[in-house]
Design a protein around this motif. Sequence first.
Motif, PDB file in Angstrom:
ATOM      1  N   LEU A   1      11.049   3.841   3.824  1.00 12.40           N
ATOM      2  CA  LEU A   1      10.040   3.419   4.798  1.00 12.40           C
ATOM      3  C   LEU A   1      10.614   2.749   6.040  1.00 12.40           C
ATOM      4  N   TYR A   2      11.593   1.887   5.855  1.00 10.30           N
ATOM      5  CA  TYR A   2      12.069   1.103   6.998  1.00 10.30           C
ATOM      6  C   TYR A   2      13.547   1.342   7.268  1.00 10.30           C
ATOM      7  N   LYS A  42      -6.409  -7.691   7.385  1.00 10.55           N
ATOM      8  CA  LYS A  42      -7.265  -6.617   7.910  1.00 10.55           C
ATOM      9  C   LYS A  42      -8.736  -6.959   7.678  1.00 10.55           C
ATOM     10  N   ARG A  86      10.038 -10.565   2.561  1.00 13.07           N
ATOM     11  CA  ARG A  86      10.406 -10.129   1.193  1.00 13.07           C
ATOM     12  C   ARG A  86      11.880 -10.386   0.897  1.00 13.07           C
ATOM     13  N   SER A 123       0.371   6.347   6.795  1.00 17.02           N
ATOM     14  CA  SER A 123       0.602   5.014   7.363  1.00 17.02           C
ATOM     15  C   SER A 123      -0.571   4.088   7.035  1.00 17.02           C
ATOM     16  N   VAL A 124      -0.230   2.909   6.528  1.00 19.80           N
ATOM     17  CA  VAL A 124      -1.261   1.921   6.167  1.00 19.80           C
ATOM     18  C   VAL A 124      -2.017   1.485   7.423  1.00 19.80           C
ATOM     19  N   GLY A 125      -1.276   1.041   8.443  1.00 23.43           N
ATOM     20  CA  GLY A 125      -1.915   0.510   9.648  1.00 23.43           C
ATOM     21  C   GLY A 125      -2.726   1.569  10.384  1.00 23.43           C
TER      22      GLY A 125
HETATM   23  N1  EPU Z   1       5.086   4.534  11.381  1.00 23.44           N
HETATM   24  C1  EPU Z   1       5.379   5.320  12.486  1.00 23.44           C
HETATM   25  N2  EPU Z   1       4.412   5.497  13.414  1.00 23.44           N
HETATM   26  C2  EPU Z   1       3.169   4.923  13.301  1.00 23.44           C
HETATM   27  C3  EPU Z   1       2.887   4.116  12.179  1.00 23.44           C
HETATM   28  C4  EPU Z   1       3.881   3.935  11.226  1.00 23.44           C
HETATM   29  O1  EPU Z   1       6.467   5.857  12.617  1.00 23.44           O
HETATM   30  O2  EPU Z   1       2.325   5.132  14.199  1.00 23.44           O
HETATM   31  C5  EPU Z   1       6.130   4.337  10.357  1.00 23.44           C
HETATM   32  C6  EPU Z   1       6.623   2.891  10.301  1.00 23.44           C
HETATM   33  O3  EPU Z   1       7.585   2.630  11.288  1.00 23.44           O
HETATM   34  C7  EPU Z   1       7.145   2.796   8.891  1.00 23.44           C
HETATM   35  C8  EPU Z   1       6.206   3.727   8.100  1.00 23.44           C
HETATM   36  O4  EPU Z   1       5.592   4.572   9.075  1.00 23.44           O
HETATM   37  O5  EPU Z   1       8.430   3.320   8.844  1.00 23.44           O
HETATM   38  C9  EPU Z   1       5.136   3.031   7.295  1.00 23.44           C
HETATM   39  O6  EPU Z   1       4.406   2.160   8.131  1.00 23.44           O
HETATM   40  P1  EPU Z   1       2.917   1.720   7.841  1.00 23.44           P
HETATM   41  O7  EPU Z   1       2.116   2.012   9.058  1.00 23.44           O
HETATM   42  O8  EPU Z   1       2.461   2.300   6.541  1.00 23.44           O
HETATM   43  O9  EPU Z   1       3.090   0.147   7.660  1.00 23.44           O
HETATM   44  P2  EPU Z   1       2.308  -1.028   8.372  1.00 23.44           P
HETATM   45  O10 EPU Z   1       0.848  -0.776   8.344  1.00 23.44           O
HETATM   46  O11 EPU Z   1       2.940  -1.322   9.665  1.00 23.44           O
HETATM   47  C10 EPU Z   1       1.932  -2.375   6.146  1.00 23.44           C
HETATM   48  C11 EPU Z   1       2.268  -3.745   5.636  1.00 23.44           C
HETATM   49  C12 EPU Z   1       3.764  -3.852   5.371  1.00 23.44           C
HETATM   50  C13 EPU Z   1       4.159  -2.773   4.362  1.00 23.44           C
HETATM   51  C14 EPU Z   1       3.734  -1.387   4.884  1.00 23.44           C
HETATM   52  C15 EPU Z   1       3.999  -0.272   3.891  1.00 23.44           C
HETATM   53  C16 EPU Z   1       0.630  -5.171   6.619  1.00 23.44           C
HETATM   54  C17 EPU Z   1       0.314  -6.282   7.540  1.00 23.44           C
HETATM   55  N3  EPU Z   1       1.877  -4.756   6.588  1.00 23.44           N
HETATM   56  O12 EPU Z   1       2.645  -2.221   7.384  1.00 23.44           O
HETATM   57  O13 EPU Z   1       3.969  -5.132   4.763  1.00 23.44           O
HETATM   58  O14 EPU Z   1       5.545  -2.799   4.176  1.00 23.44           O
HETATM   59  O15 EPU Z   1       2.323  -1.392   5.187  1.00 23.44           O
HETATM   60  O16 EPU Z   1       3.325  -0.493   2.707  1.00 23.44           O
HETATM   61  O17 EPU Z   1      -0.234  -4.688   5.912  1.00 23.44           O
HETATM   62  C18 EPU Z   1       5.084  -7.145   4.171  1.00 23.44           C
HETATM   63  O18 EPU Z   1       4.033  -7.503   3.634  1.00 23.44           O
HETATM   64  O19 EPU Z   1       6.175  -7.777   4.030  1.00 23.44           O
HETATM   65  C19 EPU Z   1       5.079  -5.909   5.006  1.00 23.44           C
HETATM   66  C20 EPU Z   1       6.057  -5.584   5.832  1.00 23.44           C
END
Ligand code: EPU
Length: 437
Positions: free
Chosen positions: A347-348, A47, A391, A183-185
């Motif tokens: 989460l997943y 990021k 992981r 949500s992180v993203g």
């Molecule tokens: N979600 C939704 N809708 C959205 C966004 C997320 O339903 O619009 C759901 C996702 O499907 C998931 C949950 O919310 O079930 C959490 O998703 P989040 O958006 O927090 O995760 P991410 O930003 O896609 C990052 C990390 C992941 C880590 C998660 C949770 C990065 C590149 N990826 O993903 O890392 O598991 O946060 O902490 O930062 C890894 O490093 O192996 C990895 C998968």
Amino acid sequence: MPCSDFGHPFLHEATTTFAVMPNIIVEGGKSLSGTVQVLGAKNAVLKEMVSTLLAPGRHRLTNVPSILDVELMCQVLEHTGCKVEKGHHELWIVVPEELKPEAPIDLVRAMRASIVVLGPLLAMCGEARVALPGGDDLGARPIEWHMGGLEQMGAEFQLVHGELVASVEGRLVGTEVELPFPSVGATENLLFAGVLAQGETVIVNAAREPEIVDLAKQLSAMGAVIEGAGTSLITIRGVDRLRPVGHHVIADRLEAGTYAVAGAITAGDVTVTGCHPDHLRMEMKKLAEAGCDVELGDGWLRVRGPERAVAVDFATLPFPGFHTDMHPQMVALLSVAEGTSVITENLYDARFRYVGEMARMGADIQIEAQHAIVRGVDSLSGCPVLAPDIRAGAALVVAGLVAEGVTEVGDATHIDRGYEDLAGRLASLGAAIERSE
Ligand code: EPU
């Protein structure tokens, strides 16, 4: 090092099965000891590379891990017109005044995290064409919260032949966005959008991950005005322009946690340096409950594993809860613990895909909806397995450290996405492990 240099004749036989894939081959039974230093966090650096798009000029990032996802993000940035120079654990990113606001499907498919370019491209160019990521190894992973928040700020989206075509008339406008889940993203995309938006953006129920705090630190150094990063309420006052800076990437808590579990499962004594133990409190608490001797210091942690761990239950949650990306490694430990553990994955929906591979090694794990019931067995038995994701791949390697005989983890490319030289670093702690290309 080719397998033939490893000095274990049985390995030659084992490698014939997966000769064309990168493999990690581990012979179980060695107790790990010593010190390992972690590098910058994958989930921060990706990021922080993207945030450079918000300020034309030359940026510098240090403590950058040499991992596949960083390579892929370099390609994403180059596609937008940036120039990337690579040094040893360092990157220089030169961002042009005019960006090409695109992330095509091959790049987004290779690395889903590419979708965080959406916010910066919209903020800088007023438009973005980003392929809609499908699901991945961990499940459906939709992005409607990213889009919903950006829409509230004035963006419009159309889905055209699998591509999200986003645009905004003039500038994005700050507003209050309440996320249904931290949500992180989505938090990151809204941060990116907010720093150059008109007026104030408030993110309610924001993700509190340390990587978000580090990203806000970088953005603040670039001139952004952000309050509350690390809490559930982030307030951003938009500014007209940001400037390029140098930034040192925060330590990878998941890499640190993985080495801690490797020490624990081998009844070893492993010290991890260059990390922030505060970012792993819940994971270290669970290791202690499992019978490990855990010491947390300033920038280091030490884990001494028991002869045999005892069962513990845990549920994955957003920070500061137990990290979903430490779940498979912890299950590796619990698969040989005394007693039955219950793990809840919140989460997943597809995180448990690795369980079948662990079962091939003799683990006794039963899945009931989002729960895993792990009945500890006396020993695992090494065999060829495939890494289904980053992981889980690391977890299979960790399980191999105690399995009888040789475990050959195929599809190690998944592991390379998030770990710099996992095999070499475990070898430096005394593991009998090597990589074959
Ligand atoms: N979600 C939704 N809708 C959205 C966004 C997320 O339903 O619009 C759901 C996702 O499907 C998931 C949950 O919310 O079930 C959490 O998703 P989040 O958006 O927090 O995760 P991410 O930003 O896609 C990052 C990390 C992941 C880590 C998660 C949770 C990065 C590149 N990826 O993903 O890392 O598991 O946060 O902490 O930062 C890894 O490093 O192996 C990895 C998968």
